[in-house]
Structures are given as structure tokens and as C-alpha cells.
Write a protein that holds these residues in place. Structure first.
Motif, PDB file in Angstrom:
ATOM      1  N   GLU A  76       0.803  -1.224   0.000  1.00 20.03           N
ATOM      2  CA  GLU A  76       0.000   0.000   0.000  1.00 20.03           C
ATOM      3  C   GLU A  76       0.832   1.268   0.000  1.00 20.03           C
ATOM      4  OE1 GLU A  76      -3.712  -1.032   2.853  1.00 20.03           O
ATOM      5  OE2 GLU A  76      -2.696   0.877   3.137  1.00 20.03           O
ATOM      6  N   ALA A  77       1.946   1.208   0.722  1.00 18.42           N
ATOM      7  CA  ALA A  77       2.784   2.396   0.874  1.00 18.42           C
ATOM      8  C   ALA A  77       3.925   2.393  -0.140  1.00 18.42           C
ATOM      9  CB  ALA A  77       3.339   2.457   2.299  1.00 18.42           C
ATOM     10  N   ALA A 105       0.936 -10.451  13.502  1.00 19.30           N
ATOM     11  CA  ALA A 105      -0.120  -9.770  12.758  1.00 19.30           C
ATOM     12  C   ALA A 105       0.052  -8.276  12.973  1.00 19.30           C
ATOM     13  CB  ALA A 105      -1.483 -10.219  13.227  1.00 19.30           C
ATOM     14  N   ASN A 106      -0.538  -7.551  12.117  1.00 22.36           N
ATOM     15  CA  ASN A 106      -0.392  -6.102  12.144  1.00 22.36           C
ATOM     16  C   ASN A 106      -1.763  -5.560  11.784  1.00 22.36           C
ATOM     17  OD1 ASN A 106       0.371  -3.440  11.671  1.00 22.36           O
ATOM     18  ND2 ASN A 106       2.425  -4.104  11.144  1.00 22.36           N
ATOM     19  N   ASP A 107      -2.322  -4.704  12.613  1.00 24.92           N
ATOM     20  CA  ASP A 107      -3.761  -4.478  12.487  1.00 24.92           C
ATOM     21  C   ASP A 107      -4.187  -3.242  11.717  1.00 24.92           C
ATOM     22  OD1 ASP A 107      -4.528  -3.063  15.754  1.00 24.92           O
ATOM     23  OD2 ASP A 107      -3.152  -2.488  14.183  1.00 24.92           O
ATOM     24  N   TYR A 108      -3.266  -2.490  11.185  1.00 25.78           N
ATOM     25  CA  TYR A 108      -3.736  -1.249  10.599  1.00 25.78           C
ATOM     26  C   TYR A 108      -3.570  -1.179   9.086  1.00 25.78           C
ATOM     27  CZ  TYR A 108       1.118  -0.090  11.614  1.00 25.78           C
ATOM     28  OH  TYR A 108       2.473  -0.107  11.722  1.00 25.78           O
ATOM     29  N   PHE A 109      -3.457  -2.339   8.451  1.00 24.81           N
ATOM     30  CA  PHE A 109      -3.427  -2.361   6.993  1.00 24.81           C
ATOM     31  C   PHE A 109      -4.642  -3.141   6.494  1.00 24.81           C
ATOM     32  CE2 PHE A 109       0.998  -1.993   8.315  1.00 24.81           C
ATOM     33  CZ  PHE A 109       1.337  -0.832   7.643  1.00 24.81           C
ATOM     34  N   ASP A 110      -4.906  -2.978   5.230  1.00 24.11           N
ATOM     35  CA  ASP A 110      -6.020  -3.733   4.652  1.00 24.11           C
ATOM     36  C   ASP A 110      -5.695  -5.219   4.642  1.00 24.11           C
ATOM     37  OD1 ASP A 110      -6.605  -1.233   2.148  1.00 24.11           O
ATOM     38  OD2 ASP A 110      -7.114  -1.333   4.268  1.00 24.11           O
ATOM     39  N   ALA A 131      -6.474  -7.329   2.466  1.00 24.42           N
ATOM     40  CA  ALA A 131      -6.179  -7.841   1.127  1.00 24.42           C
ATOM     41  C   ALA A 131      -4.687  -8.091   0.900  1.00 24.42           C
ATOM     42  CB  ALA A 131      -6.710  -6.862   0.090  1.00 24.42           C
ATOM     43  N   THR A 166       2.057   5.977  -4.333  1.00 25.67           N
ATOM     44  CA  THR A 166       1.069   6.472  -3.395  1.00 25.67           C
ATOM     45  C   THR A 166       1.126   8.005  -3.409  1.00 25.67           C
ATOM     46  OG1 THR A 166       1.680   4.563  -2.092  1.00 25.67           O
ATOM     47  CG2 THR A 166       0.336   6.219  -1.012  1.00 25.67           C
ATOM     48  N   SER A 190      -7.081   1.559   7.675  1.00 31.41           N
ATOM     49  CA  SER A 190      -8.043   1.018   8.641  1.00 31.41           C
ATOM     50  C   SER A 190      -7.317   0.582   9.899  1.00 31.41           C
ATOM     51  CB  SER A 190      -8.797  -0.155   8.026  1.00 31.41           C
ATOM     52  OG  SER A 190      -7.892  -1.151   7.616  1.00 31.41           O
TER      53      SER A 190
END
Lengths: 503, 503
Positions: free
Chosen positions: A93-94, A380-385, A387, B56, B472
Motif C-alpha cells: 500500500e505504501a 499480525a499487524n492491524d492497521y493495513f487492509d 487484502a 502512493t 483502517s
């Protein structure tokens, strides 16, 4: 590239970037942050002058000190181009472009090292330290799972077929099988927790860490960070060529396996920092495989090939086939050639593009023979989509510069990971090192790759007064000059550097 | 800088660099590595187009997703300038200029955070992960020395005056005193080895790691890497403002101290990743000091201020004095202001220049209140000159790019670490976040710094179709949209971004 070509390229890069910024609805600069353009210009002029006045002159033929390669302009400009877009490879994403470039680079590195394309995995890191830390983290965690599974009443049936000495020292594929079965049973987190608890006991500990007396100093940090006790760290003696004494390893490992004492990893070096020596990887691989055959139990083999990994390009044709050793023309010995070929059998390998890969800092990399091993350290990492699962869930590091991925990608594409690309360049370094060895009577041993140790009463400081840049190291307990050859010097260039003060 | 000023600056930078190369006796490029200039030009053009097409769009006012700041052109060019000279801050020898710049930057960061200039120390790192790992490594090692000293017959007299519960939880200055006495007695290596062994026992372990439920995901990795067992990790609940429930900490800590159970560290957050919340640092510092007063024993306080550290510039005048909170004009609440001020009392602090510091990746940093604490993790490194001890002997990492040091230095010099510099910029981010909070009815809480969580049925993907970029997160167990505001938006710009799809 000629000076004018470099300028043209920069003009295009900057223009394209400014169009992009305008397309984003932003001005050409963040003027709110640095409103005083004159101050900015003055600062840049000062920095530029200061760097040009006092930087280490590593492009000079007379510079034979640190492991700094002469990075080609195109690679520097690939880094600059990417810097302008500041991507973060922690998650696609980034970094939509540079995460793709990193995937290409990862495939390159796996192919360079001969790893199986269906299972192997690689990623960039800030350097060899981080890659080594991560490799040992993976090995320590993965290899303690079977024992932990056996210790849990609910998970014991999953490993009931494995005898104790295999639980202590599972071959990698066995450990991964156990891990996969634990995951399928929904018990992996539980087993990882139990493994962490059991590693923190006087009886088991994290396992043995076996490495040579000349392993890089980062291994001392690595062992300490990862909770290894001094008694867990076995330092193997060196043979006459400054390589691991494999006979000592062949004694130690079966003793530990038979005693059921867990081994976290055996670390061998392809290009030691002090001497550039290359351990006999083929024979260590053979030991690993013989242990599996004889005991059903064996060790994790990690190679610290931060310096030497790229030399494997010497063994590859441009068509991706293995190239036979050529006694007459090979710039490395058959021993070294064989070790480079055998890298393909390692479980994990550290390789630093910012050394022989001809890219700027920071660019290390870790190559993992079987990607599934990384589940032993994944979070796990909770602040990405959901997908696109971010890379950062399976790496020691988080934010990682896409700039590094682009630089490595550019270097790989322009140089080529084969005998006529990196092989030609690094062969030139080795050839130069061999000729220096022959020319300097107090050179202590025939270099495996590109580093010489010289017996001299002179200090690096004294030689600097003669315009020669070298560093120092310890060999067999004595101080030596260390020449690290990160360039090709023709016979004429070698004469011109003026070796006399060294002799 | 205007586009033409940027070009002029680049021209000078490139020209100066090429003069330097010629002065080194090298050509303008390493043509041996990349002889095909046309291929190089084509590759750069492709890379540039690819990045401009798919990157991005973080400079856009509509981009409110990842923590990517709009890096000023001058900072990018400072990085580019330095890239050309490729310094390695592992040791001053390999980075004569940028090691000096890093020293300046280190002093800046210590001053920004209010650390005592005579004892404090800082250095750059690849990012927040590495800085956090190193902080916990230091705390874990340093704090286990007194207990280890007591366990050794030869070192016991050095700590005979300390009761057991102080040996388990020494105040930092006591642990450092013990360390210094061990070093003077020539027993530090021995005590460190014993400490490592004792940490690997079921009885002692590495100590407790106390952090909040919302601590960054890197802490899960960090605990695992450093050998903490699941039972060692205490996750504190959050209060209604998504900050550590300090009352829970005030219960837990005295219980552990009275029981003689070692605490490796308490970690609080200044700017949580998901919510941007700022823990009540002042009250946690008070707890630490009260424990020392009441028991003579206390904990190591580490602050993960990777995001929020630079906001402390709001509290500083350009003359380096503390600025009072201004109810009418302050863009942050008094709670947040008080927490920022209290950072100066922490033992170690992580702060990321590549977030609010306005520099490109990779640039994290660790600030250490008392430099002597690093002796608990120091190693020796044998291939540099004795005269200049390399930084790498006391850092988790080895090779570190001088480029990062130059970028941070440029940003600090041009922006200024006070209310009229970073304070004005970050105040603008906070001000924007407050106005977004007011404008969006489903915004979940008043933001402490620059992050909002929004209750919405829409996904980030759906919003992207409207040209809005958000990410998110999870809040109170439910999925939320997360808006990370890394820019100032004027009321007009806020109207123009088109919030309607968010509402």
C-alpha cells in the motif's frame, strides 16, 4: 554514463517528479516546511562542499580500506529517483512500485544463490546485522517447535512419531512439517508460546550457536540479543586458510545430536570481514546431510555471505546455467568455487547488496530456502487492509526504504547476475587481490576473495601520509594491515598506486 | 524552493561530486560496472515513469493514510548529495562528514526531548523497530547486572549493600553504578555473562515487559526476539482515551517490586500507531519516582515516541526554553502538553525522523538518558583503528547510511526544533485533525496528535474510488477507518478534499 548523460537523466527525473506532485494537487516543494529558499540553497552548497572536501576517497585506486563499492551513477540515480517518491516497503500500500521491484530483486537473489524457485524467499534489510539477526531468530524459533509440541499434552500426538533426539534437532523440513501441522490444528500460537517458555530454562535454553572464531562481530551482538548464554556459543577454531576447521565441527555436531542437545544454528562465512576467507560450505552441507541420514536429526545451516554471496555470479552463465570451474581463467580457487556452488544448500543466507552488489547503503538481504519457515516469527499487524498482507508481518524490521529496492533492482538489471556481469566485476577484484598478494612479500595468505592481510610495521595512519588507504585487523593474534579490494586495478594502475610504502 | 532553484542546486551538487571523483583519480562514473549508457538511461526513464504513474500520492491533500510526511525538496537533496559519497556511519573512518552530522543531530534530539546534555546520547537507526529493540536490549541487560553480581562469589561484595528487591529492580542510576564498579574491578564481562545465563532460567527469566494493549506491533516481535516469555509480557488495559490505564500500572508495579520480580521495562507510547494517543507520561514518571522513594527499587521507563516525539517542539521556544501551554492557541490538549514535557524524564526514547521529522526513509533514532547504559550491550570490533572507536560497537545495527544523518541534519537546520519550526508544522497537523474530528460526526474521539478513527460502513477501497486515501485499524475491538493527518489543511483545503463520502 558521461557527465552530460547524467545531467539529462536528472533533468528528466526531476521534471517527471514535479509533474507528479502537481498531479497530486501539491506544489513543487513543501514550502510550508522550509520557506526560506536561500537558506536551503546555502545549506546544500555547504553540505556538498563539506562532503567533497572530507569524504573518504573510496573511488580512488589508492583506497583499499572499507567495503565501499564504486556505485555506478545509474544506480545512484535510481535511488535518487525513488527517494523523491519516498516509498515504504513495509507494505505494498505504501510502496506499490518498489514492493514489486523488491519481489524481482528477491527472485534475483534466490536464483543467484541457486535456491529452489518454488519455495525460496528473500527480502531486503537494513544490512547484514539485521539479516543475520532474523536468520537466527527464525532458526531458533522454528527448531524449538517440535520439542515444545511434545511438551504440550494437546499437541504431543502431532509429534509422537519423532524420537527425542529428532525433537531436539529436527531437519528443517521436519520442523516445518510440525509447524504446518500445528497451524492446521490451530495450535501454532500455543506451541510458539510454549517454545518461548521452554527456551528460557536452564535445561534447554535457546540451543547451541556454532560459529567460527572469525565470525563477524555482529554475531556477538546477535547471540546476546536473542538470549543465547555464553555457554551456548561454540566458537570453532580456524584451519590454516582462516576457514572453519570443519573437522572440529564434524566432532562437535554428532556429539550434540547424540546427547539430544539442541543446536539453533551452525553459521559459516562466505567472505569473512577480516580475511575474506570462504568456509568449506560443501563439506559443512555434507555433514548436515550425513547427520540426517545417520541420526534423522541435524542442524540449521546459516551462511553469512554478506560479502561473498555476489561472487556466486562467477558460477552462472547469462542463461542461468551453472558454469564449470575453469582452472586457467577462474579468478577464484576451486575450493572457493565449490563453496559458492554449495550455497544453494543452505537454509538461510545473508547477502549484502551494499557490499559487492554495487549499491549504496542501506541494503542487506536475507534469503530463506523455504518461505514457510518465516511463520515461526510472523506477527499480525492491524492497521493495513486485509487484502495485501504487509511484508512487515514476517520481517524483523518494519519501515524499509523502497529506495534500496530500486537501487538493487537497477544494479541487478544493468550489471547482470552472471559470469559476464557481477562475475566479471568481482572476478576483477579477486584478480587484483591475487596480484597484490604476489606483489607484496609480507602478504600472509592467498586471498579467497578480495581481502589481504599484510605483516607490516606501518600503521594505516602512516600509509595515509603516502596517499594509501588501508585498514587494520587481527590475524593469528597479531595486528595486520588489511587491504580490502573493491575495484579492479589493471597491472598499470597497480604500478601507479605506489605500493612501495607497503613493502 | 522553486523548480528552477531545485535544478540549480542539483547542478551544483552533481558538478561538485564529479570534481571530487576526478580528484580521487576516478572517472565521472564507474563505467566498468555499467558500460551501456543507453540501457542505463532507458532504465532510469522507465523507473521514473513507473513511480510517477503508480506511487502512493502522499503529497495530495486527499491522502490521509500512511505516516508519510511531505519531505521538503532541500531535505531530499541533502540526502541525494550524501548518497553520491555513500558514507557509512558504522565508523567515523568511513564517514568523516556524516558522523559529525550525526553527532549534531544526536545533540538536537537530546535537546528536543529535554534530556540532560552532559549524560544523554542519541544515534540514528533504520527505524522505530531497531530503536525499540535496542532500548529493550539495553534495559534488559543493564538491569540484570546487579542480580548477576550478587550471584557471583567474586562480585558479591560490590553489591552487598543492596537488598534483594533492589537487586531485582535497581533504579537506573544504581544499575549504572554497579556496572561501573564491575568495570573498574575488571569483572564486567564476567557479570554480563552470568547475567545472560541467569536470564535464561525459569526462575528469573529476562524480567517483565509491561506495555499497553495498543503498543505497536513491533513490540510483539521485540519481546520474542529478546527472549521474553509470553508470561513476561504484561499488557495493560487502555483508559477511555485509548491511553494506558495508569491505575492498572500503579497496581501492577508495586506488586512486582515487593515480590522481588524483575521488571525489564515499562513501555509507554507517545503517539500510538492506531489512534495517535499519548499516554500519561508524567504520571508514569511519578510512579517510577515514587517507587524509588518508597522501595529504593523501580523500573526502566522506555517511551515509544516514534510518531509523537517531534511534537515536543511545541513546548520549546527558539531560545531553547520551555514554553508554557497556551489554552487559547495550543493545538494540543494540556494532557498531551504535559506528557510531551515529561518525556525528559524517560530512560530511553524512540523517535522517528522519518515520520514527523520530515525526512525520507530510513531514519529512526534512539535517545538514551545516560550514555553509560550502553556499556551493557557494547562489543568490541577488531578491524578499525583504535583511535576512533566505531559507533557500531554500541549500536544494535552495523552499517548505517550517512545519507540519513545528512537528511535529518538538513531538516533540523531548516525547520528548527521549536514552536516556530516543527511546532508550527505539527501544530498544523493537529489543528487539521481537530477540525476533521469536528467535521466528521462519526469520529470516535478527540485526537491527541494527528490520527482519527472513524466509524464507517465504507472500506478504504470504496473511499479510494472517491479519490480519498485512508487506512483502517481496530478500535475497541471493531474495525474503523483511520485517518493519519501528515499535513496542514486550511479550512478551504479541507472543504475541497470532499469529505462527504466519509460522512
Amino acid at each position: 554514463m558521461r557527465a552530460d548523460q547524467i545531467r539529462t537523466a536528472i533533468d528528466q527525473i526531476v521534471e517527471t517528479h514535479q509533474e507528479w506532485r502537481r498531479g497530486c494537487g501539491a506544489g513543487e516543494d513543501n514550502d510550508a516546511a522550509t520557506p526560506d529558499a536561500l537558506a536551503a540553497q546555502a545549506l546544500l552548497r555547504d553540505l556538498s562542499l563539506r562532503l567533497s572536501k572530507s569524504s573518504t576517497p573510496w573511488p580512488s585506486p589508492r583506497y583499499l580500506a572499507h567495503m565501499t563499492p564504486d556505485v555506478p551513477a545509474a544506480v545512484l540515480l535510481a535511488a535518487f529517483t525513488t527517494l523523491l517518491y519516498n516509498p515504504n516497503n513495509v507494505a505494498a500500500e505504501a510502496s506499490p512500485v518498489t514492493t514489486d521491484l523488491e519481489s524481482e530483486v528477491a527472485a534475483d537473489l534466490c536464483a543467484l544463490l541457486g535456491m529452489p524457485s518454488d519455495t525460496a524467499h528473500a527480502h531486503l534489510a537494513s544490512g547484514g546485522h539485521a539479516a543475520n539477526y532474523e536468520a537466527l531468530w527464525i532458526a531458533r524459533n522454528l527448531r524449538s517447535l517440535p520439542h515444545a509440541a511434545a511438551a504440550g499434552p494437546d499437541t504431543r500426538p502431532l509429534v509422537a512419531h519423532l524420537p527425542d533426539h529428532v525433537l531436539a534437532n529436527p531437519p528443517t523440513h521436519v520442523a516445518i512439517d510440525v509447524q504446518q501441522n500445528l497451524a492446521r490444528a490451530g495450535r501454532l500460537d500455543n506451541a510458539r508460546a510454549r517454545a518461548a517458555t521452554l527456551r528460557c530454562t536452564a535445561e534447554r535454553g535457546p540451543g547451541a550457536l556454532i560459529l567460527a572464531a572469525n565470525a563477524h562481530s555482529c554475531w556477538t551482538k546477535c547471540a546476546d540479543v536473542l538470549g543465547f548464554r555464553p555457554a551456548d556459543v561454540h566458537r570453532l577454531p580456524l584451519g590454516p586458510e582462516h576457514r572453519i576447521d570443519v573437522a572440529a565441527l564434524e566432532k562437535l555436531v554428532p556429539t550434540l545430536i547424540q546427547a539430544g542437545a539442541p543446536i539453533a544454528a551452525v553459521v559459516a562465512t562466505v567472505g569473512s570481514c577480516g580475511q575474506g576467507s570462504v568456509d568449506d560450505v560443501a563439506r559443512i552441507v555434507q555433514l548436515r546431510d550425513h547427520c540426517e541420514r545417520d541420526y534423522g536429526a541435524t542442524f540449521h545451516l546459516h551462511l553469512d555471505a554478506a560479502l561473498g554471496g555476489y561472487w556466486r555470479a562467477l558460477c552462472r552463465t547469462p542463461q542461468d546455467a551453472i558454469r564449470a570451474w575453469d582452472e586457467e581463467h577462474s579468478p577464484v580457487s576451486f575450493d572457493v568455487y565449490s563453496a559458492l556452488i554449495a550455497i544453494e544448500h543452505a537454509d538461510t543466507v545473508t547477502i549484502d547488496p551494499h557490499k559487492a552488489g554495487h549499491v549504496p547503503y542501506p541494503a542487506g538481504a536475507l534469503v530463506i530456502r523455504d518461505r514457510r519457515a518465516t511463520a515461526a516469527v510472523a506477527t499480525a499487524n492491524d492497521y493495513f487492509d486485509e487484502a495485501a498482507r504487509p511484508a512487515g508481518e514476517r520481517t524483523l524490521e518494519g519501515a524499509r526504504p523502497g529506495t534500496a529496492a530500486a537501487a538493487v533492482w537497477a544494479a541487478h538489471r544493468l550489471i547482470g547476475l552472471h559470469a559476464e556481469g557481477y562475475g566479471r566485476l568481482l572476478g576483477g577484484w579477486s584478480d587484483t587481490a591475487q596480484r597484490l598478494h604476489q606483489a607484496i612479500p609480507t602478504s600472509q595468505y592467498r586471498p579467497d576473495l578480495n581481502i589481504l592481510n599484510i605483516n607490516s610495521a606501518k600503521s594505516p595512519q602512516e600509509l595515509r601520509a603516502h596517499g594509501l588507504w588501508v585498514s587494520s585487523t587481527t590475524l593469528d593474534g597479531a595486528d595486520r594491515l588489511r587491504l580490502c579490494v573493491m575495484k579492479y586495478l589493471s597491472p598499470e594502475a597497480m604500478r601507479n598506486i605506489g605500493l612501495r610504502p607497503l613493502l
